[in-house]
Design an enzyme around this catalytic site. Structure first.
Site, short mmCIF file in Angstrom:
data_model
loop_
_atom_site.label_atom_id
_atom_site.label_comp_id
_atom_site.label_asym_id
_atom_site.label_seq_id
_atom_site.Cartn_x
_atom_site.Cartn_y
_atom_site.Cartn_z
N PHE A 12 0.83 -1.22 0.00
CA PHE A 12 0.00 0.00 0.00
C PHE A 12 0.86 1.27 0.00
O PHE A 12 0.91 2.02 -0.99
CB PHE A 12 -0.94 -0.08 1.22
CG PHE A 12 -1.60 1.21 1.62
CD1 PHE A 12 -2.26 2.00 0.68
CD2 PHE A 12 -1.60 1.61 2.95
CE1 PHE A 12 -2.89 3.19 1.07
CE2 PHE A 12 -2.22 2.78 3.34
CZ PHE A 12 -2.85 3.57 2.39
N ALA A 83 7.11 -5.35 5.33
CA ALA A 83 6.73 -5.82 6.67
C ALA A 83 5.41 -6.57 6.58
O ALA A 83 4.67 -6.44 5.61
CB ALA A 83 6.55 -4.62 7.61
N THR A 130 6.00 2.80 12.72
CA THR A 130 4.62 3.13 13.07
C THR A 130 4.53 3.77 14.45
O THR A 130 5.39 3.53 15.32
CB THR A 130 3.79 1.82 13.07
OG1 THR A 130 2.54 2.06 13.71
CG2 THR A 130 4.47 0.71 13.85
N ASP A 131 3.45 4.53 14.68
CA ASP A 131 3.22 5.11 16.02
C ASP A 131 2.81 4.04 17.02
O ASP A 131 2.81 4.28 18.23
CB ASP A 131 2.17 6.23 15.95
CG ASP A 131 0.80 5.75 15.47
OD1 ASP A 131 0.66 4.58 15.06
OD2 ASP A 131 -0.15 6.57 15.52
N GLU A 132 2.46 2.83 16.51
CA GLU A 132 1.95 1.80 17.42
C GLU A 132 3.02 1.31 18.40
O GLU A 132 2.70 0.73 19.43
CB GLU A 132 1.33 0.63 16.63
CG GLU A 132 0.24 1.14 15.72
CD GLU A 132 -0.63 0.08 15.07
OE1 GLU A 132 -0.75 -1.03 15.62
OE2 GLU A 132 -1.21 0.37 14.01
N TYR A 155 2.27 -7.27 16.42
CA TYR A 155 2.71 -6.40 15.33
C TYR A 155 3.58 -5.27 15.87
O TYR A 155 4.71 -5.06 15.41
CB TYR A 155 1.50 -5.82 14.58
CG TYR A 155 1.84 -4.64 13.68
CD1 TYR A 155 2.68 -4.79 12.57
CD2 TYR A 155 1.35 -3.35 13.96
CE1 TYR A 155 3.00 -3.69 11.76
CE2 TYR A 155 1.67 -2.26 13.15
CZ TYR A 155 2.50 -2.44 12.06
OH TYR A 155 2.83 -1.37 11.27
N LYS A 159 7.59 -4.37 15.29
CA LYS A 159 8.07 -3.11 14.72
C LYS A 159 8.99 -2.40 15.72
O LYS A 159 10.02 -1.83 15.34
CB LYS A 159 6.89 -2.20 14.34
CG LYS A 159 6.07 -2.66 13.15
CD LYS A 159 6.85 -2.69 11.84
CE LYS A 159 7.19 -1.33 11.29
NZ LYS A 159 7.80 -1.41 9.93
N TYR A 212 -15.31 -3.32 15.99
CA TYR A 212 -14.81 -4.03 17.17
C TYR A 212 -15.24 -3.33 18.45
O TYR A 212 -15.15 -2.11 18.57
CB TYR A 212 -13.28 -4.09 17.15
CG TYR A 212 -12.65 -4.86 16.01
CD1 TYR A 212 -13.38 -5.76 15.24
CD2 TYR A 212 -11.29 -4.71 15.72
CE1 TYR A 212 -12.79 -6.47 14.21
CE2 TYR A 212 -10.69 -5.42 14.70
CZ TYR A 212 -11.45 -6.29 13.94
OH TYR A 212 -10.84 -6.99 12.92
N ASP A 285 -14.45 -7.67 20.52
CA ASP A 285 -13.31 -6.74 20.43
C ASP A 285 -12.03 -7.49 20.06
O ASP A 285 -11.89 -8.68 20.33
CB ASP A 285 -13.12 -6.03 21.78
CG ASP A 285 -12.53 -4.64 21.61
OD1 ASP A 285 -12.14 -4.29 20.48
OD2 ASP A 285 -12.45 -3.92 22.62
#
Ligand code: NAD
Ligand code: TYD
Length: 349
Positions: A12, A83, A130-132, A155, A159, A212, A285
């Site tokens: 993407f 990734a 990523t901000d995660e 995930y 990262k 969710y 969820d």
């Protein structure tokens, strides 16, 4: 002259980045991608014959393949996006995420270190993250570059680990690195397992819209092309060894975003206002579901002058238009592996 290796260029964000660099610079762009379920060369048909574009099908975990690609194209820079990227898949299969995101990244770092052999002048290894990695926020506060890492899904843990390795290679071996941690992206060519294209696709087909939990989780959304312009800015102007947060100050509760998508789709499909909202279905969820992500991108805007180019409303309209106009693309990617994944993921509830 730069020969830039973009990993994950058939995915993407990677496909947008390949297109962005070919359009805005005169560099040779080598797209290295394994073409997993998420990699799709149909994302790049408009640039596949560009004189500065090359494609290499390879796995970032395959050291000798990577070394020979670095050698063959005399790579000067790497922008690393390859990734496994979907949180729900990381919950079902964490080891796949360790292999690709951690081992694959370290493998790529090793290959660059060996190939550049200490001659780091004019070289750059740019890691897209990523901000995660920062974990989950409560009602207040924003993620800063100085926020302590606190990853909470397989995930984000994979990262975070890859980010630590990239920084470690800078400090230990002097590898010239840059890094950015971005919020949730949206736009064309996003695989419809992620929230926005999944909802657009389901609304179009009158299928239930699986929200969710209570739909109260918050994400900070940025148009994918603005992410690419941020990567370009950091690649050219960012300080070596630095990390920059990227985001658009654009927080949305999931349920508000799904309602907005329903309303846009009603208008575009000529449905009665409110019709698509009836498809909303609250489902079990996500395990360990992070509550809120929100980025403070002050460093990037103050030091390097980057800002997003369009509003969320503009970007979302364009995005919906693109998915409606590109039925063939959508149908091609919703067959095969995606259908198996979809049935497994949403049957459990
Ligand atoms: P994506 O899943 O759409 O694309 C990933 C690409 O990597 C695919 O083309 C896939 O074929 C390729 N790939 C996977 N494993 C590979 C391997 N072993 N070797 C070579 N290629 C491999 O992902 P995306 O959403 O475009 O994300 C790209 C990067 O940006 C990721 O590193 C992700 O963590 C990061 N990121 C994504 C977002 C987001 O909202 N999507 C936000 C911030 C950061
Ligand atoms: P997603 O697009 O998977 O991105 P991420 O988990 O990396 O932020 O999900 C965005 C938000 O939407 C997240 O809070 C989970 C939620 N979500 C749903 O409610 N339903 C869905 O079917 C999906 C895929 C996500």
């Amino acid at each position: 002259m730069k020969n830039i290796l973009i990993t994950g260029g058939a995915g993407f964000i990677g496909s947008h980045l390949v297109r962005w660099f070919l359009k805005n610079h005169d560099y040779t762009i080598i797209n290295l991608d394994k073409l997993t379920y998420a990699g799709n060369l149909a994302n790049l048909t408009d640039v596949q014959n560009h004189k500065n574009y090359r494609f290499e099908k390879a796995d970032i975990c395959d050291f000798s393949a990577i070394k020979s690609i670095l050698q063959k194209h005399q790579i000067t820079d790497v922008i690393h996006l390859a990734a496994e990227s979907h949180v729900d898949r990381s919950i079902s299969n964490p080891l796949q995420f360790v292999n690709t995101n951690v081992i694959g990244t370290v493998n790529l770092l090793n290959a660059c270190k060996e190939f550049w052999a200490g001659n780091f002048e004019g070289k750059c290894f740019y890691h897209v993250s990523t901000d995660e990695v920062y974990g989950s926020l409560g009602d207040e506060g924003l993620f800063m570059e100085t926020t302590a890492y606190d990853p909470r899904s397989p995930y984000s843990a994979s990262k975070a680990s890859s980010d630590h390795f990239v920084n470690a290679y800078h400090h230990t071996y002097g590898l010239p690195i840059k890094m950015s941690n971005c919020s949730n992206n949206y736009g064309s060519f996003q695989f419809p397992e992620k929230l926005i294209p999944l909802m657009i696709n389901n609304i179009k087909h009158n299928k239930p819209l699986p929200v969710y939990g209570k739909g109260l989780n918050i994400r900070d959304w940025l148009w994918v092309v603005d992410h690419c312009s941020a990567i370009d800015t950091i690649f050219h102007k960012g300080k070596m060894g630095n990390t920059y947060n990227v985001g658009g100050l654009n927080e949305w509760k999931n349920i508000d975003l799904v309602n907005l998508l329903c309303d846009i789709m009603d208008r575009k499909l000529g449905r009665e206002n409110g019709e698509s909202r009836k498809l909303i279905t609250y489902v079990k969820d996500r395990a360990g579901h992070d509550m809120r992500y929100a980025i403070d991108a002050t460093k990037l805007s103050a030091e390097l002058g980057w800002n997003p180019s369009i509003t969320f409303e503009e970007g979302l309209e364009q995005t919906v238009d693109w998915y409606l106009a590109n039925e063939v693309w959508l149908e091609n990617v919703t067959s095969g592996d995606y259908m198996n994944y979809y049935e497994n993921q949403y049957q459990k509830r």
